[in-house]
Design a protein around this motif. Structure first.
Motif: not given
Ligand code: PGA
Length: 228
Positions: A18-20, A47-48, A66, A82, A113, A117-119, A187
């Protein structure tokens, strides 16, 4: 393969993250590749939601994210914390406050976001739980673009604290001391269960689990706490 049987660390490792996670995975890969120079790495950063799609299609050897999906049979290992933090321009009025109520986030423009996105999902969960409605001024599909937008005065946002590791001492960004933050997430490294792990993937997983505890959070938190 023959290389696997001989235990030779040669071949290809396909990673999806994922981007984080792109703020720490390439560093680990750097030292890994020094140790195993004959391993070729393919690293996908998405992303997620897109990463979950890659899992469904079984495109990569190992994933880092995550929020491991519950509807895919994954073998997961917790890697690293994270924390998600509220980030503002260091001159933002809220940056001077030492204790900010969650509700106060409703009063200022917010940068969110993209959906998928998971964030964003973790942020939305917290906001739903406490019935918070922020004013989303802007939606952006990139952590780096969000940091630039915050620096440009467009609003505040919630990002992985690790996204600050590219900020130097003269960073324009500050972490706000908001009630219920940081959102504590972790994570996980995971692979689709039933998939035969190659020697290289197993070697990298072991390496990742050994190396990741050495990774420290960027220090902007202390700076912003000190100035508060
Ligand atoms: P993301 O990351 O926001 O780029 O989807 C989510 C994550 O940390 O799992």
């Amino acid at each position: 393969t023959v290389a696997d049987l001989k235990g030779i660390k040669r071949g290809r490792l396909r990673l999806g993250v994922v981007t984080t996670a792109k703020y720490f995975v390439p560093r680990v890969l750097g030292s890994f590749c020094q140790r195993y120079p004959d391993v070729d790495i393919a690293l996908q950063v998405t992303n997620h939601q897109k990463l979950v799609r890659r899992m469904q299609e079984n495109l990569d050897d190992l994933y880092i994210l995550s929020q491991p999906p519950t509807d895919i049979d994954l073998n997961t290992h917790r890697v690293l914390e994270n924390p998600l933090v509220v980030i503002a321009h260091r001159d933002h009025p809220l940056a001077k406050k030492s204790h900010i109520a969650l509700k106060q986030l409703q009063d200022v423009p917010f940068i969110m976001r993209e959906s998928g996105s998971g964030t964003r999902r973790a942020v939305q969960q917290l906001f739903n739980q406490y019935k918070i409605n922020v004013q989303v001024r802007l939606e952006l599909g990139s952590n780096e673009a969000i940091k630039q937008a915050i620096a440009g005065g467009l609003g505040i946002s919630i990002l992985s604290q690790h996204t600050l590791n590219t900020e130097g001492d003269r960073s324009e960004l500050a972490i706000l001391n908001v009630q219920h933050f940081p959102i504590q997430t972790h994570w996980y490294a995971g692979y689709v269960r039933g998939k035969q792990l190659s020697v290289i993937t197993q070697t990298f997983l072991d390496y990742l689990l050994a190396e990741s505890p050495k990774i420290t959070l960027p220090h902007s938190l202390e700076q912003s706490m000190k100035s508060a």
